[in-house]
Design an enzyme around this catalytic site. Structure first.
Site, short mmCIF file in Angstrom:
data_model
loop_
_atom_site.label_atom_id
_atom_site.label_comp_id
_atom_site.label_asym_id
_atom_site.label_seq_id
_atom_site.Cartn_x
_atom_site.Cartn_y
_atom_site.Cartn_z
N HIS A 56 1.87 -4.72 11.91
CA HIS A 56 2.61 -5.51 10.93
C HIS A 56 3.58 -4.60 10.15
CE1 HIS A 56 -0.70 -8.23 11.87
NE2 HIS A 56 0.01 -9.20 11.32
N GLU B 88 -4.80 -2.56 15.07
CA GLU B 88 -3.98 -2.62 13.86
C GLU B 88 -4.53 -3.75 12.98
OE1 GLU B 88 -1.71 -5.19 12.86
OE2 GLU B 88 -2.13 -6.49 14.58
N SER C 220 -0.40 -9.54 16.43
CA SER C 220 -1.24 -10.21 15.46
C SER C 220 -2.17 -11.19 16.18
CB SER C 220 -0.39 -10.88 14.39
OG SER C 220 -1.16 -11.24 13.27
#
Length: 339
Positions: free
Chosen positions: A309, A240, A143
Site C-alpha cells: 500500500h 505486506e 491487497s
C-alpha cells in the site's frame, strides 16, 4: 495410518485440483502440474477491468480509463463492475462471472482489478480453474486481490502478478516495473532506490532461491486451511500490510507459524506495513516481532521492499522462481514471468 492435519488438507487440495484441472495428454501439451506463464502485453491490447471485491463508482471508472489509456492499452469493463450488494461490488456469482468471462474472452489480453477492500475470498469457489488454465492471461492487483492471485496460482498453476490496481497511482516508478516485466518480458532484479524513502532492515542476512509466494498478510491468514493456497516448501514468502497494530501482525505471523508455513519457507520478505501502529503500551516494535518469529528460522529475511500500500510499487510475479539477497534487499527474477 496416521496422517497429520496439514497432510490431510494438502491431500484434499490436490485431489480437488485433479478434478478441476484436467491433465493434457496429447503429445507436446503441458501436464496439469506445469507452471503456466501468460502472454506478454503489447501496445493496443485490450485489458479487462473487474471489481471482484469492494464497490466502485463512475469516478473510479474514469480514473482507471485514464490510467489504462496512458499505458497504450484499450479496456473492456466487466458486466457487473458497477453492481452493489452491501459493501461488495455485486453478488459473489456475478463478481466471479466477470472474472471467468474475462479469462474466456479471446479479445482480452490481461485482467486488472479496480480495487481491493474485501470480497475476493468469497468468489474463489465460483471460479472456473480449468478454463483459466486453458486461457492463461496476466492477472494484476494487490491487497484483497491476494486471494485471487494465490488461489489461481494454486489451482490453475498460472503465474499471477501482485502490483497496482486500476485506480492506483501509476507513476513513473510503478509504470517502469510494469512495462519491463509485462511488456518487455524482462527478468529483472527489483531493488529499492538508494535515494528513496523506503529503507531495508535486515532481519537475517544471506541469499536464497525459491518460488515467490505472498501478498497481504490479513488476506493470506484468512485463507489458511483452505484449498486455495500454493505449496510452501522451499518458497520465498513476501507479505505486506496496512493499518494494523503490531500485536495484530504478531497474531497473524503466529497463525502462519502454527499452521506450519513458516518452517517450510526458504526466505522471507516483509515488504511494507503502511500506517501500522504500536498500539497501547506495553508493546513491541514491529522489528522485535519479526525478529521473534523469523530469526529462529535461520533463513534470509528483511523488511522494507517496495510492495504493498505505497505509491511506488514493484510488479511482483507470484509463483515465479527468484533469488533473494537479504543483505541488499533484492528480488532477482530467474526467468521471464511472461511469454
Amino acid at each position: 495410518m496416521h496422517i497429520n492435519r496439514r497432510q490431510f488438507l494438502t491431500s484434499i487440495g490436490l485431489a480437488t485440483l485433479a478434478t478441476q484441472v484436467q491433465p493434457f495428454t496429447a503429445q507436446g501439451q503441458l501436464s496439469r502440474n506445469t507452471t503456466l506463464k501468460p502472454p506478454h502485453l503489447q501496445i493496443g491490447d485490450t485489458v479487462g477491468l473487474i471489481a471482484p471485491a469492494s464497490t466502485v463508482d463512475s469516478q473510479d471508472i474514469e480514473t482507471a480509463q485514464r490510467n489504462i489509456a496512458d499505458l497504450g492499452l484499450k479496456l473492456k469493463l466487466g458486466k457487473h463492475i458497477l453492481d452493489r450488494y452491501g459493501y461488495l461490488a455485486g453478488k459473489d456469482r456475478d463478481r466471479a462471472f466477470d472474472l471467468n468471462s474475462m479469462f474466456a474472452d479471446p479479445s482480452v489480453k490481461a485482467i486488472i482489478a479496480m480495487r481491493g477492500g474485501w470480497g475476493c475470498n468469497r468468489i474463489l469457489p465460483w471460479l472456473n480453474y480449468t478454463d483459466i488454465r486453458k486461457h492463461p492471461k496476466i492477472l494484476l492487483g494487490y491487497s484483497d486481490i491476494t486471494s485471487l492471485l494465490l488461489g489461481i496460482n494454486a489451482r490453475s498453476r498460472l503465474i499471477t502478478f501482485h502490483g497496482p490496481v486500476a485506480t492506483s497511482t501509476w507513476n513513473q516508478f510503478t509504470v517502469d516495473y510494469f512495462r519491463r516485466i509485462l511488456f518487455n518480458k524482462e527478468a529483472i532484479t527489483m531493488q529499492n532506490p538508494t535515494s528513496g524513502e523506503v529503507k531495508i532492515e535486515i532481519i537475517t542476512p544471506g541469499k536464497a532461491k525459491g518460488k515467490l509466494i505472498g501478498g497481504n498478510l490479513s488476506v493470506l491468514s484468512a485463507m489458511i486451511g483452505s484449498m486455495y493456497l500454493p505449496a510452501w516448501q522451499n518458497s520465498i514468502l513476501f507479505i505486506e500490510e496496512i493499518d494494523e497494530d503490531v500485536y495484530r501482525v504478531d497474531r497473524m505471523l503466529t497463525q502462519l507459524k502454527n499452521a506450519g508455513i513458516l518452517n517450510q519457507i526458504a526466505g522471507f520478505i516483509f515488504a511494507q506495513c503502511t500506517d501500522c501502529s504500536l498500539g497501547d503500551a506495553p508493546n513491541f516494535t514491529l522489528m522485535q516481532v519479526l525478529q521473534d518469529h523469523i530469526r529462529p528460522l535461520n533463513i534470509p529475511a528483511w523488511y522494507g521492499s517496495m510492495i504493498g500500500h505505497i505509491k511506488n510499487k514493484f510488479t511482483v510475479p507470484v509463483g515465479l522462481q527468484v533469488e533473494i539477497d537479504a543483505n541488499l534487499g533484492t528480488i532477482k527474477m530467474l526467468e521471464s514471468a511472461v511469454i
